[in-house]
Design a protein around this motif. Structure first.
Motif, PDB file in Angstrom:
ATOM      1  N   MET A 791       0.999  -1.010  -0.025  1.00  0.00           N
ATOM      2  CA  MET A 791       0.009  -0.063  -0.144  1.00  0.00           C
ATOM      3  C   MET A 791       0.840   1.117   0.246  1.00  0.00           C
ATOM      4  SD  MET A 791      -3.094  -1.174  -0.040  1.00  0.00           S
ATOM      5  CE  MET A 791      -3.948   0.664   0.491  1.00  0.00           C
ATOM      6  N   GLU A 792       0.387   2.201  -0.694  1.00  0.00           N
ATOM      7  CA  GLU A 792       0.932   3.639  -0.746  1.00  0.00           C
ATOM      8  C   GLU A 792       0.141   4.688  -1.092  1.00  0.00           C
ATOM      9  OE1 GLU A 792       4.410   5.954  -3.654  1.00  0.00           O
ATOM     10  OE2 GLU A 792       4.930   3.848  -2.829  1.00  0.00           O
ATOM     11  N   ASP A 793      -0.190   5.654  -0.293  1.00  0.00           N
ATOM     12  CA  ASP A 793      -0.809   6.678  -0.539  1.00  0.00           C
ATOM     13  C   ASP A 793      -2.572   6.311  -0.935  1.00  0.00           C
ATOM     14  OD1 ASP A 793       1.045   8.441  -0.162  1.00  0.00           O
ATOM     15  OD2 ASP A 793       1.566   8.719  -2.047  1.00  0.00           O
ATOM     16  N   GLY A 794      -2.805   5.053  -0.241  1.00  0.00           N
ATOM     17  CA  GLY A 794      -4.325   4.833  -0.383  1.00  0.00           C
ATOM     18  C   GLY A 794      -4.415   3.956  -1.790  1.00  0.00           C
ATOM     19  N   LYS A 795      -3.411   3.343  -2.349  1.00  0.00           N
ATOM     20  CA  LYS A 795      -3.623   2.670  -3.405  1.00  0.00           C
ATOM     21  C   LYS A 795      -2.729   1.491  -3.179  1.00  0.00           C
ATOM     22  CE  LYS A 795      -4.160   6.603  -6.716  1.00  0.00           C
ATOM     23  NZ  LYS A 795      -3.625   7.189  -7.980  1.00  0.00           N
ATOM     24  N   ILE A 796      -3.106   0.506  -3.915  1.00  0.00           N
ATOM     25  CA  ILE A 796      -2.120  -0.781  -3.936  1.00  0.00           C
ATOM     26  C   ILE A 796      -1.162  -0.588  -4.980  1.00  0.00           C
ATOM     27  CG2 ILE A 796      -2.163  -3.239  -4.441  1.00  0.00           C
ATOM     28  CD1 ILE A 796      -5.127  -3.327  -3.469  1.00  0.00           C
ATOM     29  N   LYS A 797      -0.031  -0.384  -4.506  1.00  0.00           N
ATOM     30  CA  LYS A 797       1.147  -0.116  -5.459  1.00  0.00           C
ATOM     31  C   LYS A 797       1.554  -1.160  -6.094  1.00  0.00           C
ATOM     32  CE  LYS A 797       4.045   3.332  -6.786  1.00  0.00           C
ATOM     33  NZ  LYS A 797       3.373   4.633  -7.581  1.00  0.00           N
ATOM     34  N   GLU A 798       1.625  -2.445  -5.419  1.00  0.00           N
ATOM     35  CA  GLU A 798       2.252  -3.588  -5.849  1.00  0.00           C
ATOM     36  C   GLU A 798       1.453  -4.711  -5.323  1.00  0.00           C
ATOM     37  OE1 GLU A 798       6.746  -3.239  -7.594  1.00  0.00           O
ATOM     38  OE2 GLU A 798       6.625  -3.181  -5.279  1.00  0.00           O
ATOM     39  N   ALA A 799       1.517  -5.865  -6.197  1.00  0.00           N
ATOM     40  CA  ALA A 799       0.780  -7.119  -5.533  1.00  0.00           C
ATOM     41  C   ALA A 799       1.471  -8.498  -6.182  1.00  0.00           C
ATOM     42  CB  ALA A 799      -0.470  -7.378  -5.606  1.00  0.00           C
ATOM     43  N   GLY A 800       1.600  -9.302  -5.483  1.00  0.00           N
ATOM     44  CA  GLY A 800       2.447 -10.330  -5.730  1.00  0.00           C
ATOM     45  C   GLY A 800       2.837 -11.286  -4.826  1.00  0.00           C
ATOM     46  N   THR A 801       3.616 -12.539  -5.122  1.00  0.00           N
ATOM     47  CA  THR A 801       4.205 -13.386  -4.130  1.00  0.00           C
ATOM     48  C   THR A 801       5.565 -12.606  -3.661  1.00  0.00           C
ATOM     49  OG1 THR A 801       5.642 -14.579  -5.762  1.00  0.00           O
ATOM     50  CG2 THR A 801       3.407 -15.418  -5.115  1.00  0.00           C
ATOM     51  N   TYR A 802       6.372 -13.034  -2.628  1.00  0.00           N
ATOM     52  CA  TYR A 802       7.170 -12.489  -2.138  1.00  0.00           C
ATOM     53  C   TYR A 802       8.450 -12.672  -3.082  1.00  0.00           C
ATOM     54  CZ  TYR A 802      11.193 -11.795   1.159  1.00  0.00           C
ATOM     55  OH  TYR A 802      12.461 -11.145   1.690  1.00  0.00           O
ATOM     56  N   SER A 803       8.693 -13.808  -3.799  1.00  0.00           N
ATOM     57  CA  SER A 803       9.802 -14.055  -4.542  1.00  0.00           C
ATOM     58  C   SER A 803       9.294 -13.043  -5.892  1.00  0.00           C
ATOM     59  CB  SER A 803       9.995 -15.531  -5.012  1.00  0.00           C
ATOM     60  OG  SER A 803       8.582 -15.898  -5.537  1.00  0.00           O
ATOM     61  N   ALA A 804       8.379 -13.013  -6.429  1.00  0.00           N
ATOM     62  CA  ALA A 804       8.017 -12.155  -7.520  1.00  0.00           C
ATOM     63  C   ALA A 804       8.429 -10.751  -7.257  1.00  0.00           C
ATOM     64  CB  ALA A 804       6.535 -12.323  -7.896  1.00  0.00           C
ATOM     65  N   LEU A 805       8.033 -10.264  -5.974  1.00  0.00           N
ATOM     66  CA  LEU A 805       8.150  -8.861  -5.641  1.00  0.00           C
ATOM     67  C   LEU A 805       9.738  -8.474  -5.646  1.00  0.00           C
ATOM     68  CD1 LEU A 805       5.256  -8.170  -3.339  1.00  0.00           C
ATOM     69  CD2 LEU A 805       5.430  -7.296  -5.764  1.00  0.00           C
ATOM     70  N   THR A 806      10.154  -9.599  -5.024  1.00  0.00           N
ATOM     71  CA  THR A 806      11.696  -9.045  -4.648  1.00  0.00           C
ATOM     72  C   THR A 806      12.570  -9.347  -5.936  1.00  0.00           C
ATOM     73  OG1 THR A 806      11.910 -11.302  -3.869  1.00  0.00           O
ATOM     74  CG2 THR A 806      11.659  -9.877  -2.136  1.00  0.00           C
ATOM     75  N   ALA A 807      12.081 -10.160  -6.683  1.00  0.00           N
ATOM     76  CA  ALA A 807      12.733 -10.215  -8.155  1.00  0.00           C
ATOM     77  C   ALA A 807      12.748  -9.049  -9.035  1.00  0.00           C
ATOM     78  CB  ALA A 807      11.907 -11.492  -8.852  1.00  0.00           C
ATOM     79  N   SER A 808      11.832  -8.139  -8.717  1.00  0.00           N
ATOM     80  CA  SER A 808      11.744  -7.001  -9.510  1.00  0.00           C
ATOM     81  C   SER A 808      12.721  -6.093  -8.794  1.00  0.00           C
ATOM     82  CB  SER A 808      10.260  -6.374  -9.652  1.00  0.00           C
ATOM     83  OG  SER A 808      10.228  -5.147 -10.089  1.00  0.00           O
ATOM     84  N   ILE A 809      13.891  -5.769  -9.561  1.00  0.00           N
ATOM     85  CA  ILE A 809      14.890  -5.079  -8.887  1.00  0.00           C
ATOM     86  C   ILE A 809      14.573  -3.541  -8.816  1.00  0.00           C
ATOM     87  CG2 ILE A 809      17.463  -3.976  -9.045  1.00  0.00           C
ATOM     88  CD1 ILE A 809      17.888  -6.742 -10.621  1.00  0.00           C
ATOM     89  N   ASP A 810      13.796  -3.060  -9.485  1.00  0.00           N
ATOM     90  CA  ASP A 810      13.325  -1.725  -9.686  1.00  0.00           C
ATOM     91  C   ASP A 810      12.029  -1.118  -8.824  1.00  0.00           C
ATOM     92  OD1 ASP A 810      15.652  -1.041 -11.068  1.00  0.00           O
ATOM     93  OD2 ASP A 810      14.441  -1.242 -13.174  1.00  0.00           O
ATOM     94  N   GLY A 811      11.498  -2.547  -8.204  1.00  0.00           N
ATOM     95  CA  GLY A 811      10.139  -2.207  -7.598  1.00  0.00           C
ATOM     96  C   GLY A 811      10.398  -1.698  -6.132  1.00  0.00           C
ATOM     97  N   ALA A 812       9.147  -1.196  -5.791  1.00  0.00           N
ATOM     98  CA  ALA A 812       9.344  -0.392  -4.499  1.00  0.00           C
ATOM     99  C   ALA A 812       9.525  -1.129  -3.479  1.00  0.00           C
ATOM    100  CB  ALA A 812       7.970   0.598  -4.353  1.00  0.00           C
ATOM    101  N   PHE A 813       9.005  -2.286  -3.376  1.00  0.00           N
ATOM    102  CA  PHE A 813       8.953  -3.335  -2.354  1.00  0.00           C
ATOM    103  C   PHE A 813      10.531  -3.908  -2.480  1.00  0.00           C
ATOM    104  CE2 PHE A 813       8.732  -7.734  -0.942  1.00  0.00           C
ATOM    105  CZ  PHE A 813       8.014  -7.477   0.258  1.00  0.00           C
TER     106      PHE A 813
END
Length: 1634
Positions: A791-813
């Motif tokens: 969540m960020e500023d009342g919106k769902i910024k990102e969603a996914g599994t832990y591995s998928a979110l951490t795999a995205s190097i440029d992702g906020a998570f």
């Protein structure tokens, strides 16, 4: 018997009436009136009664002997009537034969009615009882006349028939006087439901209860159960059926278009429709009562004529006697029955109102809670529902008053002629004045209620945050806030009291002037200029009747105004926004456990959008995590899922089986077991598993009664971690399908959090296979979840599994995790198979899990008392005289003596008037027209002399009345002020243990209902009670003067009334006490319910809470209704006494009419009729006084609470230095400082602006005006100002020049924040170079006279900051316990903290960490040993001197209603620059800048419009503003994310570099860079050394705690590296924060 109806009806009657000897002959009057009229009345009522009976559900019962006796006797009467008809037909008396035939038909009809009543389970039959009562009276009268005529000699057959007729009707009356109880009945049946008509009319069904109350104090078990129709269940069902229909049909609830609010459902209309027939039943007797009152003067006139006309037959006097006593007795029975029905109606309406308010509270949105605080809604349930009850109690007086006014005026006109216009004109003027004043009083009452709401709101939030207030030594500030609002109340109350003087005049002296005007005009206009006794006392009796209207109508109108205001307030609350079904679907067919599709969410319909573009699909059985920064909308997302928010667009659905764990744990005032079960059945094996998995086993072992230990209100006797684990256990025990978990692990220790995640939440926990949505700041749990939403500023910024979110190097998570995974350490739970059985393991003392299967009862049912909350004290059955002494002491003894003297003088002049009037009418010179002709000058002089005597009496009455009423009303307001200040002082000085063991609702009850009783009713009923008592004594005295023989009766009468009142008052006082005591749980339960609405609604427990409320309301209303019934019992006895006195006086008049003077006869008869009214009024008002004086007793009880140690000691003044104001360039010396040191300023001494409370003076005001002209206009940084009170505008405190522009206060008024129900209290603004306070009651009296808490604030504003200079803390053999009946929580601990050290305090739950902090602030006093700070024993200091020298950031973030500025700086001692700097250090400045009002943004109740993390940061900013040499942190960052935590830790390190810091930590990573760590266990010090040293010892307790937290996974070297990394990370975060 012959032809009895020959000739006209009136001719027969006149002939019979003129017979000198008794008995007169039988006439048509006897036949038609005594025989036919009762039969006709019954036959007319019969169809309606039969229709009503047929609508009742039939029931089968065996035929009882009473029912059989009624049928047999009715059959015998029918046969006798037929036989008598045959005899009369044979004798040719056709008229009387028809009468007996009608009787035969009526007897058959009664047989049918008896059978129908039996089939409908009717225990009593009022129509048949009244009919047989009249029939028996007629039969007895006819038999007496037959005996007098000697019919047993002349007409034996007729005599025997009359005798049998009399016997049968008498037996039928006797049988109808006995209840026809069908079958067995239980002890839960009310005796009222089994009472016969006679028993119900005479209230003899109460005899057993009143006798029991006289013998011993009544308890709840002695009370009669309520009738089923009076219970909350039945009343709520009736009302809600009407309300729900109207709500369903209302456009307000069918859609959200507010333009259609004109057709919204009306609370008053629903009440009227629900209880319309109850009102009709309650008021139907008013016509008969008014008729009895109007007939009485006629009979009195006949008696006065009878006493003067010696030629009138003697037996006429006895007829008058019987008629007078019968009319008065009938009026008494009707009066009490009518009033009791009105009382019952009032109880039902109040029950319905409470049910509606409670039901609304369960449905209202959270934004409605922000607008209506618990205190305000409690005020609706207590004061406003009481106003409805009082109006309905006295509503019958409105109808009777109208009858008395109209017909009394007409009858008075028939006696006095046109002269009545003068008196009636006076009456009209008085009524008009009363109406106008009542309208004005209604306006003041509305103001009074609104101010009362605001005051209760402040009181409520003070009680909620009392721990924080005491820790910060803010009691004087909040005391003055409450006291200032109270002064506003009293100012309005003083205006109302002024109009009370007019009411007192109307009640007392106005009656004389009405009488005087009519009599004077009558004598002046009459040709004979003579006033005879009959006419004079007839006029007086009619004026008494009119005066009843003059007194009752204004009271009803006054109560009507209050009721109208209360109805509007309740209706306004009921019309607020509800949780809509459209915002949430609970469809079980949906494949997803939670599905929200493309939806926006708001907290209120017209509010800003909080969540945008929400799109979530949660598969059943998933573990889903929601992460994000503080204020990103995580908790709002769960609220949206639960339907707590307004959905805009899209659709949503949630699995119906839901359990919710809020971020702020909600705990009930019940045992731990009851909190976990939450109304469900006990499953022992599952219960044990839940308790073990939630790590509650060690806590239960330590508690005195295990899981049977009572938890205080809001879990006040539990730590934050314990409350959260109980809350989690409640959710887990529910075995729901979906769990919404709002950061439940933040408040627990890290090792406990790991254990709970593994044993409960994690993939192998108890909830495996369940849907779990976990809001968390703990990154260590994320690898184990199935899906993550960022969540960020009342919106769902990102969603996914832990591995998928951490795999995205440029992702906020991914960036977020990479940045903070090091700082959080390796705190991940063990994913080995070993954790799969964690739910079945037992938590040992060291926190590990062991296999165990100890029996349930032995494990957690320890010996000892489980009760924490003490039962409320009931007191004695009779109010002690010491309570009255306390009241009069606050009133002022000198003023009390003066008031009593003036009242006695008034009554002497009042009684003198009647004596002079009697001598006037008996003046033989005026009666002799030969001696003094009609138009003679001598007659005029003699009349004038008599009227002057009467006028002198009236003038004296008026003067004495106005004087004593003025003093009484003035001192009434003063007494209210004194007692409130004593109550507030006692509560604010109470130790924290008092608040732990006393429900908040009980305390609020003192500040709401009890205080309202003191303000509105105590002195009102005291005055009226004293007035009526003196009226009774005066009447008895005058009667004894007029009829000396009555002296023999006077003394026994007074004695009888006294003992009857003593006999009755014991029971009624106890009943009123029981009602008062049982009222507090209603409010406490309601307050508790409102606090946990989200949990209750999520678990769908509304029905159970409604039932609990109904049970508590019944316990409260049952003694109240019985008290009303007991009051009617007493009044009926007094009516009987009045009838007895009337009988005695009338017999005396009849027996001595040859010697009696008409004037004295008229005087005696008039007063003896009035004495019944006075006796009843005295008794009723005395019982009302007893009921309300209990409020004074309860207020005094809390005024005398054992207080904590003194706030300041005389020796503390020696340490105080001089403080200079830094608010501007002008420096002012504090008034309490030594002049010799005024120019000196110590380096490092914290300077403060003087407090604005209560320190105004004329000198300061004159200086401020002169400086105001020289003020330079400077542009302000902020354009939004809080509201400025119209009175507060006038006053400013000179603190020097500020850097704000001059502002126009009219412009400020226009910028007043508009918030529903919120109270702007304590807002400070800088205007025209001066610091001004808004929202605090500053009225004219505040200028000349300081407020009651001025001394505290003035003294405490000037704080000595020289101590402590180093911050060295030393515990020497220190032990403490919370209460005398508990064990020691700290046991002879010894350690020293050097100045400037950073100390971390760790330990398992119950180790004594929080107790250590409370001991340092002396919230808990020492049992033995001492604590030194800079070598000063803190026990030698005043509490505020100590607490002001320390700074604490508590675990529970407490915010108060008001502006953000108020919460940051409650004492108004900081500039805006300092406030913004503190917000920047707390990393809240960007968030606050985005708010519309910035620093002047209104904070909702308990900070409800801020997230938990934001509240914690606001508290951090507040701490930064008042930092001292010693800082205590009680897990201050538990509710914030790791990024904010890191920044906050860096802020603490930089801002408190030279301070001594003591930090209680659940996250061990936050204290690894501290100087030393203090390890506690079971109240003892186990270890105290640096973290590195303790981590180097594998056998240390701290090492085991760090290992459980995942901080020691790489051996000793690895651990040291981890510490170094943590330190570096904190330093880096600090740099970033700058």
């Amino acid at each position: 018997m012959g032809k009895i109806c020959t000739g006209g009806l009136l001719e027969n009657w006149r002939n019979a009436w003129q017979i000198q000897e008794w008995p007169p002959p039988v006439s048509c009057f006897q036949v038609l009136v005594l025989e036919v009229v009762p039969c006709g009345a019954l036959l007319m009522i019969c169809p309606l009664y039969i229709i009503w009976l047929l609508k009742q559900s039939p029931e089968t019962h065996s035929l009882s002997w009473k029912c059989l006796a009624k049928i047999v006797l009715s059959l015998c009467l029918a046969v006798l009537g037929i036989v008598h008809s045959a005899v009369l037909h044979h004798s040719g008396d056709s008229a009387y034969m028809a009468v007996r035939a009608v009787w035969a038909v009526v007897a058959v009809v009664t047989m049918f009615l008896v059978g129908l009543e039996h089939s409908r389970d009717r225990i009593r039959s009022p129509p048949l009882f009244v009919f047989w009562l009249v029939a028996t009276g007629n039969a007895v009268l006819l038999l007496i006349m037959a005996i007098s005529r000697e019919d047993y000699i002349h007409d034996l057959d007729e005599f025997w028939i009359n005798l049998l007729w009399c016997i049968i009707t008498g037996l039928l009356l006797l049988v109808n006087c006995i209840s026809d109880i069908h079958g067995p009945f239980s002890n839960n049946t009310s005796p009222e439901s089994l009472a016969s008509p006679l028993s119900w009319l005479t209230f003899t069904w109460l005899n057993r209860l009143i006798l029991s109350g006289f013998k011993k104090p009544l308890t709840s078990t002695d009370l009669y159960p309520m009738l089923s129709k009076d219970t909350s269940v039945a009343v709520r069902k009736r009302f809600m059926a009407r309300w729900d229909i109207r709500v369903t049909d209302s456009p307000t609830h069918s859609n959200r278009d507010e333009s259609k609010d004109k057709n919204r459902p009306s609370f008053s209309q629903c009440l009227l429709r629900t209880f319309f027939w109850d009102m009709c039943m309650g008021h139907c007797g008013t016509v008969l009562l008014a008729s009895c009152n109007l007939v009485t003067p006629f009979i009195l006139g006949w008696l006065i004529n009878y006493s003067s006309d010696l030629e009138e037959p003697t037996w006429h006097g006895y007829i008058y006697l019987v008629a007078l006593v019968s009319v008065r007795l009938l009026g008494a029975l009707v009066d009490q029955a009518t009033q009791y029905l009105c009382n019952r109606l009032a109880i039902r309406v109040r029950t319905a109102a409470i049910a509606a308010i409670f039901n609304k509270a369960l449905q209202m949105r959270q934004n409605t809670q922000k607008g209506s605080s618990v205190g305000e809604i409690v005020n609706l349930m207590s004061v406003d529902t009481k106003n409805l009850e009082l109006f309905l109690v006295y509503s019958c007086m409105g109808w009777t008053g109208l009858f008395h006014l109209i017909f009394g005026a007409y009858l008075c006109y028939t006696v006095s002629g046109i002269s009545m216009v003068t008196g009636f004109g006076f009456i009209i003027v008085m009524l008009a004045v009363n109406l106008l004043t009542n309208q004005r009083v209604g306006t003041y009452q509305e103001q009074l209620m609104n101010i009362g709401d605001r005051r209760l709101k402040v009181v409520s939030e003070v009680l909620d945050g009392i721990k924080v207030i005491k820790l910060h030594a803010w009691e004087p500030l909040f005391s003055e806030k409450i006291a200032s609002l109270r002064r506003k109340e009293l100012k309005v109350l003083l205006h109302i009291a002024f109009f009370g003087i007019l009411e007192t005049f109307a009640f007392t002296a106005s009656k004389f002037w009405m009488t005087f005007c009519i009599l004077a005009t009558f004598v002046a206009l009459r040709s004979s200029h003579h006033l005879d006794a009959k006419r004079a006392f007839l006029i007086i009796n009619y004026i008494n009747i009119i005066n009843m209207a003059v007194l009752s109508l204004p009271l009803v109108v006054k109560l009507g105004f209050k009721m109208r205001i209360s109805l509007a307030r309740i209706d306004g609350f009921l019309q607020t926004e509800d949780v809509e079904k459209a915002d949430l679907n609970r469809d079980t067919k949906d494949p997803y456990a939670l599905r929200i599709t493309k939806s926006d969410f708001k907290w209120e319909t017209n509010g800003p959008t909080i969540l945008r573009d929400i799109d979530i699909q949660v598969i059943p059985g998933q573990l889903v995590a929601v992460v994000g920064a503080v204020g990103s909308g995580k908790s709002s997302l769960l609220a949206a899922a639960l339907g707590e928010m307004v959905r805009v667009g899209g659709c949503s659905n949630l699995n119906p089986s839901v359990a919710h764990v809020p971020q702020e744990a909600w705990i009930q005032n019940l045992t731990i077991r009851d909190n976990i079960l939450f109304g469900r059945e006990l499953d022992r094996s599952w219960y044990k598993s839940v308790v073990k998995a939630c790590s509650l086993k060690p806590d239960l072992e330590m508690l005195p009664s295990g899981d049977s230990t009572e938890i205080g209100e809001k879990g006040i006797n539990l730590s934050g971690g314990q409350k959260q684990r109980v809350s989690l256990a409640r959710a887990v025990y529910s075995q729901a399908d979906t769990y919404l978990l709002d950061d439940p692990l933040s408040a627990v220790d890290s090792h406990v959090g790991k254990s709970i995640f593994e044993g409960v939440i994690g993939p192998q926990g108890l909830l495996q296979g369940k849907t779990r949505i976990l809001v968390t700041h703990g990154l260590q749990w994320l690898p184990y979840v199935d899906h993550i939403y960022v969540m960020e500023d009342g919106k769902i910024k990102e969603a996914g599994t832990y591995s998928a979110l951490t795999a995205s190097i440029d992702g906020a998570f991914a960036k977020f995790v990479a940045k903070f995974v090091h700082s959080s350490g390796s705190q991940y739970p063990n994913r080995s198979k070993k954790s799969s059985n964690s739910a079945a393991k037992k938590i040992s003392a060291d926190g590990s899990l062991e296999e165990s299967d100890v029996s349930f009862s032995q494990e957690w049912s320890n010996s000892g008392s489980s009760q924490l909350t003490a039962s409320e004290k009931l007191g004695e059955s009779k109010v002690k005289w010491s309570v009255y002494a306390d009241l009069f002491r606050a009133y002022g003894w000198k003023f009390f003596a003066l008031t009593v003297t003036l009242i006695l003088c008034f009554h002497c002049s009042f009684n003198a008037f009647y004596v002079f009037l009697s001598s006037f009418t008996d003046d033989r010179h005026l009666a002799n027209f030969t001696e003094l002709p009609a138009d003679s000058h001598g007659r005029q002089i003699r009349n004038r002399d008599h009227f002057w005597l009467l006028a002198y009496c009236g003038i004296a009455q008026t003067v004495f009345t106005l004087f004593y009423a003025s003093i009484l009303q003035w001192r009434h307001v003063t007494t209210s002020r004194v007692l409130h200040d004593q109550l507030l002082r006692g509560v604010m000085r109470a130790p924290i243990s008092f608040f732990e063991t006393t429900p908040i609702g009980r305390i609020l009850n003192r500040f709401s209902q009890d205080l309202d009783s003191l303000d509105s009713f105590v002195f009102f009923f005291l005055e009226i009670c004293v007035e009526h008592a003196l009226f009774v004594l005066g009447i008895l005295t005058v009667i004894s003067y007029a009829l000396p023989l009555m002296t023999v009766v006077t003394v026994p009468t007074v004695a009888f009334v006294y003992f009857l009142q003593m006999f009755y008052s014991r029971s009624v006082c106890r009943l009123n006490r029981l009602a008062s005591v049982n009222r507090s749980p209603v409010f406490a339960h309601f307050s508790e319910t409102v606090s946990g609405l989200s949990v209750i609604r999520a678990h769908r427990q509304q029905t159970r809470f409604i039932y609990d409320n109904q049970v508590k309301v019944d316990r409260f209303q049952s003694p109240a209704l019985l008290a009303y019934a007991a009051n009617k019992w007493m009044q009926l006895w007094l009516d009987l006494l009045g009838c007895f006195l009337l009988l005695i006086v009338t017999v005396s008049v009849i027996s001595s009419r040859e010697d009696a003077k008409p004037g004295l006869v008229g005087l005696s008869l008039s007063l003896v009729v009035a004495i019944t009214t006075e006796l009843k009024a005295m008794s009723q008002k005395s019982s009302e006084l007893e009921s309300n004086i209990v409020a004074v007793e309860r207020i005094r009880e809390y005024s005398k609470i054992s207080s904590e140690a003194p706030w300041d000691l005389p020796e503390d003044d020696d340490r105080q230095g001089n403080v200079l104001s830094l608010c501007g360039k002008v420096k002012t010396r504090c008034p309490d400082t030594d002049s010799g040191n005024s120019s000196k300023t110590s380096r490092g001494k914290r300077t403060m602006c003087p407090s604005p409370y209560g320190i105004f003076s004329s000198r300061v005001m004159s200086e401020s005006k002169s400086r105001l002209t020289d003020t330079i206009s400077i542009q302000s940084d902020h354009d939004h100002f809080p509201a400025v009170d119209s009175i507060s505008k006038k006053y400013f405190l000179v603190n020097g020049f500020s850097h704000r522009r001059r502002s126009n206060f009219d412009d400020v008024e226009k910028q007043r924040p508009t918030t529903y129900g919120s109270v702007s209290v304590g807002h400070a603004i800088h205007a025209n170079g001066f610091k001004a306070c808004d929202g605090i009651s500053i009225n004219n009296s505040d200028i000349e006279e300081a407020g009651p808490f001025h001394e505290w604030i003035t003294k405490e504003t000037y704080i000595n900051t020289d101590w402590p200079q180093k911050g060295k803390i030393q515990f020497v053999d220190y032990s403490c316990r919370y209460r005398k009946d508990t064990e020691q929580v700290l046991k002879r601990i010894n350690f020293v903290i050097n100045g400037g050290e950073k100390i971390g305090v760790v330990g398992r739950t119950g180790a004594g960490k929080s107790s250590l902090v409370l001991s340092l602030f002396r919230i808990v006093e020492a049992d033995e040993g001492r604590i030194f700070i800079d070598d000063v024993d803190i026990a030698t200091l005043g509490l505020h001197s100590l607490r002001r020298a320390l700074t604490i950031l508590p675990q529970d973030p407490v915010l108060f209603a008001g502006s953000l500025r108020d919460n940051l700086d409650p004492a108004y001692q900081k500039t805006d620059i300092e406030l913004w700097k503190a917000l920047e250090q707390a990393h809240l400045n960007h968030f606050v800048q985005t708010l519309p009002g910035q620093l002047d943004t209104m904070v909702g109740d308990n900070g409800s419009n801020f997230s938990m993390g934001q509240r914690q940061l606001v508290c951090l900013a507040r701490t930064l503003l008042c930092k001292s040499r010693v800082l205590v942190l009680d897990e201050a960052t538990a509710a914030v994310d790791l990024e904010t935590d890191s920044l906050v830790q860096a802020t603490i390190h930089s801002a408190f570099t030279s301070c001594t810091v003591i930090a209680i930590a659940h996250r061990l990573s936050t204290i690894l860079d501290y100087d030393r760590v203090l390890v506690l266990d079971q109240g003892k010090v186990l270890e105290f050394d640096s973290p590195g040293t303790l981590l180097a010892k594998p056998d240390s307790v701290f090492y085991s705690l760090a290992k459980e937290s995942g901080l020691t996974g790489r051996g000793n070297d690895g651990r040291m590296i981890a510490v170094t990394e943590e330190t570096d990370s904190s330093t880096t975060s600090s740099i970033i924060g700058k």
